[in-house]
Design an enzyme around this catalytic site. Sequence first.
Site, short mmCIF file in Angstrom:
data_model
loop_
_atom_site.label_atom_id
_atom_site.label_comp_id
_atom_site.label_asym_id
_atom_site.label_seq_id
_atom_site.Cartn_x
_atom_site.Cartn_y
_atom_site.Cartn_z
N GLN A 115 0.82 -1.21 0.00
CA GLN A 115 0.00 0.00 0.00
C GLN A 115 0.85 1.27 0.00
O GLN A 115 0.45 2.30 -0.56
CB GLN A 115 -1.03 0.01 1.15
CG GLN A 115 -0.52 -0.21 2.54
CD GLN A 115 -0.42 -1.69 2.92
OE1 GLN A 115 -0.19 -2.54 2.07
NE2 GLN A 115 -0.57 -1.99 4.19
N GLN A 142 23.61 -11.50 9.56
CA GLN A 142 22.65 -11.28 8.46
C GLN A 142 21.46 -12.22 8.57
O GLN A 142 20.34 -11.86 8.19
CB GLN A 142 23.35 -11.40 7.11
CG GLN A 142 24.38 -10.31 6.88
CD GLN A 142 23.82 -8.90 7.03
OE1 GLN A 142 22.91 -8.49 6.33
NE2 GLN A 142 24.35 -8.13 7.99
N GLU A 148 24.51 -10.23 -2.39
CA GLU A 148 24.27 -8.84 -1.99
C GLU A 148 25.50 -8.32 -1.21
O GLU A 148 26.04 -7.27 -1.52
CB GLU A 148 23.03 -8.80 -1.10
CG GLU A 148 22.69 -7.41 -0.62
CD GLU A 148 21.72 -7.41 0.56
OE1 GLU A 148 21.56 -8.47 1.21
OE2 GLU A 148 21.16 -6.36 0.85
N HIS A 149 25.93 -9.08 -0.20
CA HIS A 149 27.13 -8.72 0.58
C HIS A 149 28.15 -9.84 0.42
O HIS A 149 27.82 -11.00 0.68
CB HIS A 149 26.82 -8.64 2.07
CG HIS A 149 25.72 -7.70 2.43
ND1 HIS A 149 24.47 -8.13 2.83
CD2 HIS A 149 25.69 -6.36 2.49
CE1 HIS A 149 23.71 -7.09 3.11
NE2 HIS A 149 24.41 -6.00 2.90
N ASP A 152 26.27 -2.01 7.10
CA ASP A 152 24.85 -1.80 7.38
C ASP A 152 24.60 -0.44 8.02
O ASP A 152 23.55 0.17 7.82
CB ASP A 152 24.34 -2.89 8.35
CG ASP A 152 24.02 -4.19 7.63
OD1 ASP A 152 23.89 -4.17 6.40
OD2 ASP A 152 23.91 -5.23 8.31
N GLU A 189 15.44 2.86 -43.59
CA GLU A 189 14.42 2.41 -42.63
C GLU A 189 13.00 2.64 -43.15
O GLU A 189 12.02 2.48 -42.42
CB GLU A 189 14.61 3.14 -41.28
CG GLU A 189 15.90 2.73 -40.59
CD GLU A 189 16.02 3.26 -39.17
OE1 GLU A 189 15.17 4.05 -38.72
OE2 GLU A 189 17.00 2.86 -38.49
P1 NAD Z 1 8.33 -4.46 5.56
O1 NAD Z 1 8.19 -3.06 6.05
O2 NAD Z 1 8.99 -4.68 4.26
O3 NAD Z 1 6.89 -5.12 5.48
C1 NAD Z 1 5.89 -4.93 6.45
C2 NAD Z 1 4.58 -4.71 5.73
O4 NAD Z 1 4.24 -5.85 4.95
C3 NAD Z 1 3.40 -4.52 6.66
O5 NAD Z 1 3.26 -3.17 6.99
C4 NAD Z 1 2.23 -4.99 5.78
O6 NAD Z 1 1.67 -3.91 5.12
C5 NAD Z 1 2.85 -5.91 4.77
N1 NAD Z 1 2.36 -7.27 4.96
C6 NAD Z 1 2.67 -8.12 5.97
N2 NAD Z 1 2.00 -9.28 5.82
C7 NAD Z 1 1.25 -9.16 4.71
C8 NAD Z 1 0.35 -10.02 4.02
N3 NAD Z 1 0.10 -11.26 4.45
N4 NAD Z 1 -0.24 -9.57 2.90
C9 NAD Z 1 0.01 -8.32 2.42
N5 NAD Z 1 0.85 -7.46 3.04
C10 NAD Z 1 1.47 -7.88 4.16
O7 NAD Z 1 9.09 -5.25 6.75
P2 NAD Z 1 9.61 -6.75 6.89
O8 NAD Z 1 8.50 -7.72 6.66
O9 NAD Z 1 10.34 -6.79 8.17
O10 NAD Z 1 10.64 -6.96 5.72
C11 NAD Z 1 11.80 -6.17 5.56
C12 NAD Z 1 12.70 -6.86 4.56
O11 NAD Z 1 13.64 -5.93 4.07
C13 NAD Z 1 13.50 -8.04 5.16
O12 NAD Z 1 13.46 -9.09 4.24
C14 NAD Z 1 14.91 -7.48 5.27
O13 NAD Z 1 15.91 -8.47 5.13
C15 NAD Z 1 14.91 -6.55 4.08
N6 NAD Z 1 15.91 -5.50 4.17
C16 NAD Z 1 16.74 -5.43 3.12
C17 NAD Z 1 17.71 -4.46 3.08
C18 NAD Z 1 18.57 -4.36 1.86
O14 NAD Z 1 19.22 -3.38 1.67
N7 NAD Z 1 18.59 -5.38 1.01
C19 NAD Z 1 17.81 -3.52 4.14
C20 NAD Z 1 16.92 -3.61 5.21
C21 NAD Z 1 15.94 -4.62 5.20
#
Ligand code: NAD
Length: 449
Positions: free
Chosen positions: A200, A274, A343-344, A377, A431
């Site tokens: 959303q 990680q 990624e890392h 990080d 062309e």
């Molecule tokens: P998020 O903020 O990405 O997701 C949370 C949101 O997901 C909720 O607010 C909700 O709206 C939605 N949600 C949850 N369940 C749902 C469902 N069943 N159906 C629809 N929507 C739903 O937070 P998160 O879940 O903690 O995930 C964060 C991710 O980001 C992790 O995988 C983390 O490893 C990754 N991350 C990556 C980096 C990067 O640089 N690669 C950095 C930080 C975090």
Amino acid sequence: MITRIDLRGRALDGSRSSTEQTDPRALVPRAELDVETALAVVRPIVEDVHHRGEAALIELAERFDGVRLTAVRVPEAALAEAAEALDPRVRAALEESIRRARKVHADQRRTDKTTQVVEGGTVTERWVPVDRVGLYVPGGRAVYPSSVVMNVVPAQEAGVGSLAVASPPQKEYGGLPHPTILAACALLGVNEVYAAGGAQAVAMFAYGYRDAAGTVVCRRADLVTGPGNIYVAAAKRLLKGVIGIDAEAGPTEIMVVADATADPGVVAADLISQAEHDPLAAAVLVTDSEELADAVVKELEVRVAATKHVERIREALGGRQSAVVLVDDIEAALVVANGYAAEHLEIQTRDAASDAAKVRNAGAVFVGSFAPVSLGDYLAGSNHVLPTGGCACHSSGLSVQSFLRGIHVVDYSRDALAEAAGLVVALADAEDLPAHGEAVTARFEDREG
Ligand code: NAD
């Protein structure tokens, strides 16, 4: 707990044409991410936000984040209050993180370049920031004030004029995003923040929304960036085109290439760090030393039991995406690393700097035993929003470049165009687009008579 994969004596191939038997990505597969299923979940969410705006955002927050909001836009006073109440240790760390990130990202700025193509004919590449960006900061399983820094600093250094941040509403904070996220926004001078998570939030940035009286609250953005879970990734895929997106940054990954000189305790600590993010996180050790592999497995057992998020870490390390991989030598380990495109990527070998120089595919490379991923990080100055899932073979992490577009400005004199006219006509005819040629020759027609 962690799978052991023995690739000793196996022919490996890190190229795109590798087979199932030689492809490091097939040999060490990532966690299954069912994006198709997530797309089906996300489609109605996106439609709902598009058509019903704030009413939909409020209902979706109640459904997915378990909290009823009165408004999605965070009042500016709440940002100032969060900064005021911030733990001084965290404040000092965030300020230093911002300072270091700014230093690195300021050096990434591009200057316009004019190329004299022919006498009287120039092409200038002008680097122009996007007008408005939506920056997503995750806040589901963990909260990431560091991701505020990593999104906002490059956008600001690129010169983006309008920045908005979205992060999931938190039930225990009355539906506001986590206070450290609000405080980080305040420290960075960002005052437009929304309590919206997941798909959303991405839809909100793509379409914007109005309040019940029809007044625009959130203007649509040109680009959305930032990491997130599978719903965030699926929404970005679905809305690509309606809004620009950065590379997909999904569940985090660490690959450590290490030899017998590495400290098993340090390697284990880095793998765990990680795995702590997500049960789908990938933690992979690639080594030519069976002794190190055994010692790291032992260390993992001890350290995992002693750390806080044991369940999440056990799931991540026990998943098929995590492994200890044995190879013949460090050259073979680097073939695996380049084929996997982590990624890392940490290099903890005797000649870490020269081994690191051979890396072609990775989001970020950490050289030697004093450059852990955790430093990257938070505080190295590098960006932590990096490509996952093998996308590091074609994409980069977030940088100033992510927020810029290079516009070609073409400036030719009459004589320079006259000189090129015959060539343009030849190509236009080839062309079968003769009007293209006529647009050039029209400029030299004698219309007087
Ligand atoms: P998020 O903020 O990405 O997701 C949370 C949101 O997901 C909720 O607010 C909700 O709206 C939605 N949600 C949850 N369940 C749902 C469902 N069943 N159906 C629809 N929507 C739903 O937070 P998160 O879940 O903690 O995930 C964060 C991710 O980001 C992790 O995988 C983390 O490893 C990754 N991350 C990556 C980096 C990067 O640089 N690669 C950095 C930080 C975090």
